[in-house]
Design an enzyme around this catalytic site. Structure first.
Site, PDB file in Angstrom:
ATOM      1  N   GLU A   1       0.816  -1.249  -0.200  1.00  0.00           N
ATOM      2  CA  GLU A   1       0.031  -0.004   0.122  1.00  0.00           C
ATOM      3  C   GLU A   1       0.816   1.328   0.051  1.00  0.00           C
ATOM      4  OE1 GLU A   1      -0.889  -2.662   2.014  1.00  0.00           O
ATOM      5  OE2 GLU A   1      -2.668  -3.101   1.445  1.00  0.00           O
TER       6      GLU A   1
ATOM      7  N   HIS B   1     -11.106  -3.784   9.903  1.00  0.00           N
ATOM      8  CA  HIS B   1     -12.011  -3.461   8.785  1.00  0.00           C
ATOM      9  C   HIS B   1     -13.111  -2.598   8.905  1.00  0.00           C
ATOM     10  CE1 HIS B   1      -9.660  -6.879   7.312  1.00  0.00           C
ATOM     11  NE2 HIS B   1      -9.972  -6.646   5.998  1.00  0.00           N
TER      12      HIS B   1
END
Lengths: 327, 342
Positions: free
Chosen positions: A60, A129
């Site tokens: 990322e 999440h």
């Protein structure tokens, strides 16, 4: 007019902008062959090829930095965060480079890029999440932060974000991808910096964004049943905040409740309350009230999870409390 | 005591160089050296502030690589970026003015020593955090490939060079970007300036595999070890890597074995490096070496080299005068540049 699901509205926005401007490209995990974790880029790999819909390794910070470099040299990347929470791993590139580099370079470079993906608390996805990074990123200078909430604004806002010359963090909500709405067949844009007065009213201003817009709208019936007339404003832009629209509403209602999904400490509401006190204190008839998620990691258990975020019933109660309090 | 690495032998005769090119490289290295010496002087005289990292000793790397590239190629640097900026063509005036915090600086006085930028010279920046410039450089390299292969622009053959130190090669971004560069055959040079020390952390205390160039092989990428105190050796390897990149054959990792003659920054007491080590590397001074080569090959005589040094000395003095007499940024423009202007 065509009935469109929110994720398809986003896909249409990306597709239209890629067709319009050949420097626009998508980069991220599983955006190509797989079509995106929520199918926002479905079919675009086949249409635009592997360089314009670039599947990346799971790295990322590096692929976000790569997008920064591509934006500095004339391309317009759209970075997909498979889950916005993963962008914690790219915090340095987003904050130091996307956010601050245009200033640090004395205007040598600007960074037209969009970083988009699903945020918010879903259904029992666990703490990692279920993040609301808008609160973490709001202090970074140079970033624009936007949260969409309907298929209509999702499409129009994303198109505007792609055309913007600055880095835009674009928050979608993991539970809103299947919302349906009739969309205009003609092209339209929605401005990035304007709040949306969703329901005009005169008694109390309710500021909200993303999924909480829908919780507030669910609460509106209960609020009306008590005889109150709320004005519901979807902030849309979380940075900068549209204080013109907010100010206009406060001058009418003199009361404000903020409903947010981020946590209470250092949240979006915390910042707005401070600014409302700076700008509109004399207009207020009561202290601004905020309903936020609790300051805890989101628990897996469904019942506990629902207790951490604001429910429509709490919004009705908050309005009642504010309206009946002695001024 | 870890044994000193044996430098690869370099056949000077293999790198033919003409007078013009030789003097161009020499002059660029002299500029780097004199500029940095002047920075030290100005720092101690209170003319510049913050963390100032000087490049003395490493000049052969900047000149050898960047002078092997075209002006429209991209350069990406670190916090030790003054000399990369100079080699990339940013005027000494603009770099010095940036260090003085002036409006005429290449980053308008907003960046400082560690944040030199020049869009005009395709300098992607000085990046102050370890490793964060590598992905940005990768993005510039991707852009070249994108224009060539996705947009069909055959003239888009720009190469990008990313500079960083030995300490950075233990950071994830280094490995992540080597992987992606090799995967997508991006036109990029990863140039490691292995000066043996990451502030006070000796390279062999931080790296399980100290020979950094070997790390290229796991990505199927060519990796070269080169004497970073020899500008011709660096140039030789850089030219090959640039040609490969420009031809669409992908990235190269170049490990330049070099040394900084000063501390990590001007704030570093530099207590850990032994005098013996410093003396040994000082004896390999890339400027002295190039002077000897130019004279030995009859490419220049002593008087010519002296004239170059004199000219650069004046040039750097002029940069100081320019910086001193330049205006400060206006307080009214404090908020300018946060967002792009139309």
């Amino acid at each position: 007019m065509a009935e469109t699901l929110l994720f398809n509205a986003l896909r249409e926005a990306v597709d239209e902008e890629m067709g319009r401007d050949e420097t626009v490209f998508v980069i991220g995990e599983d955006v190509g062959h797989y079509g995106g974790s929520y199918k926002v880029t479905k079919g675009l790999y086949e249409k635009y090829g592997p360089l314009r819909v670039l599947d990346t390794p799971i790295a990322e910070n590096s692929f976000t930095g790569m997008a920064v470099g591509a934006a500095m040299t004339g391309l317009r990347p759209i970075v997909e965060g498979m889950n916005m929470g993963f962008l914690l791993l790219a915090f340095n590139q987003i904050a130091n480079n996307a956010g601050m580099l245009p200033y640090t370079s004395g205007g040598n470079y600007h960074i037209p890029m969009v970083i988009r993906g699903p945020g918010g608390v879903g259904r029992q996805l666990g703490a990692e999440h279920s993040q609301r990074l808008e609160a973490y990123f709001q202090a970074v200078p140079g970033l624009k932060i936007v949260a969409c909430s309907t298929p209509y604004n999702a499409k129009g806002l994303l198109k505007s974000a792609i055309r913007d010359k600055n880095p835009v963090l674009f928050f979608e909500h993991v539970l809103l991808y299947n919302l349906k709405e009739d969309l205009p067949s003609d092209e339209y844009l929605v401005p990035l910096d304007k709040a949306d007065v969703v329901r005009p009213g005169k008694d109390v201003t309710i500021l909200t964004y993303s999924r909480m817009r829908h919780h507030v709208l669910q609460a509106v019936k209960g609020i009306e049943a008590q005889g109150f007339d709320p004005e519901v404003i979807d902030l849309i832009s979380l940075k900068p905040i549209d204080y013109d629209t907010i100010g206009e509403s406060i001058r009418k209602t003199h009361k404000v409740i903020i409903v947010e999904e981020c946590m209470r400490t250092g949240g979006i509401a915390a910042e707005i309350i401070a600014s409302i006190n700076d700008r509109f204190f004399d207009e207020l008839d009561a202290p601004v009230m905020r309903l936020s998620s609790q300051d805890i990691p989101t628990p897996y258990n469904g019942r506990l999870e629902s207790l951490t975020i604001v429910q429509p019933k709490q919004i009705v109660e908050a309005v009642e409390k504010m309206m009946t309090a002695r001024v | 005591m870890v044994q000193e690495r044996i430098l690869p032998t370099f056949q000077a005769t293999s790198a033919k160089i003409d007078k013009e090119e030789g003097l161009r490289l020499y002059e660029d290295m002299v500029l780097g050296r004199y500029f940095e010496d002047k920075c030290a002087e100005m720092y101690y005289r209170g003319k510049m502030f913050g963390f100032v990292h000087l490049y003395n000793g490493q000049e052969a790397v900047s000149s050898g690589v960047i002078k092997s590239m075209r002006p429209d190629d991209f350069v990406c640097s670190t916090y030790r970026d003054h000399v990369h900026a100079l080699s990339a063509g940013v005027p000494a005036n603009a770099v010095m003015a940036e260090l003085f915090g002036k409006e005429t600086g290449c980053s308008k006085g907003r960046g400082g020593s560690m944040h030199m930028f020049s869009k005009e010279h395709n300098l992607l920046g000085g990046f102050a955090f370890i490793g964060e410039g590598i992905p940005v450089a990768l993005g510039a390299a991707f852009q070249s490939r994108y224009r060539r292969d996705a947009l069909g622009d055959a003239s888009a053959d720009q190469v990008t060079a990313a500079f960083f130190g030995d300490g950075t090669t233990n950071n994830g971004q280094f490995f992540e970007c080597l992987n992606m560069a090799a995967l997508w055959k991006l036109p990029i040079l990863f140039v490691v300036e292995n000066n043996k020390w990451a502030i006070g952390m000796a390279h062999e205390r931080a790296s399980s595999q100290t020979e950094i160039y070997r790390k290229a092989s796991v990505f199927g990428m060519p990796g070269y070890e080169v004497d970073g105190m020899d500008v011709l050796a660096v140039r030789d390897v850089a030219k090959q890597a640039v040609a490969r990149a420009r031809a669409g054959e992908g990235p190269t990792l170049i490990e330049c074995l070099t040394y900084r003659f000063r501390g990590h920054s001007l704030a570093d007491p530099d207590e850990l490096r032994s005098q013996a080590e410093k003396d040994e590397w000082q004896a390999r001074d890339p400027l002295t070496r190039m002077e000897a080569y130019l004279i030995e090959q009859n490419l220049a005589d002593d008087a010519e080299l002296k004239a170059i040094k004199k000219r650069i000395e004046v040039h750097v003095e002029d940069a100081v005068k320019f910086a001193e007499s330049s205006p400060e940024p206006s307080p009214e423009e404090l908020h300018r540049y946060i967002f792009a202007e139309d």
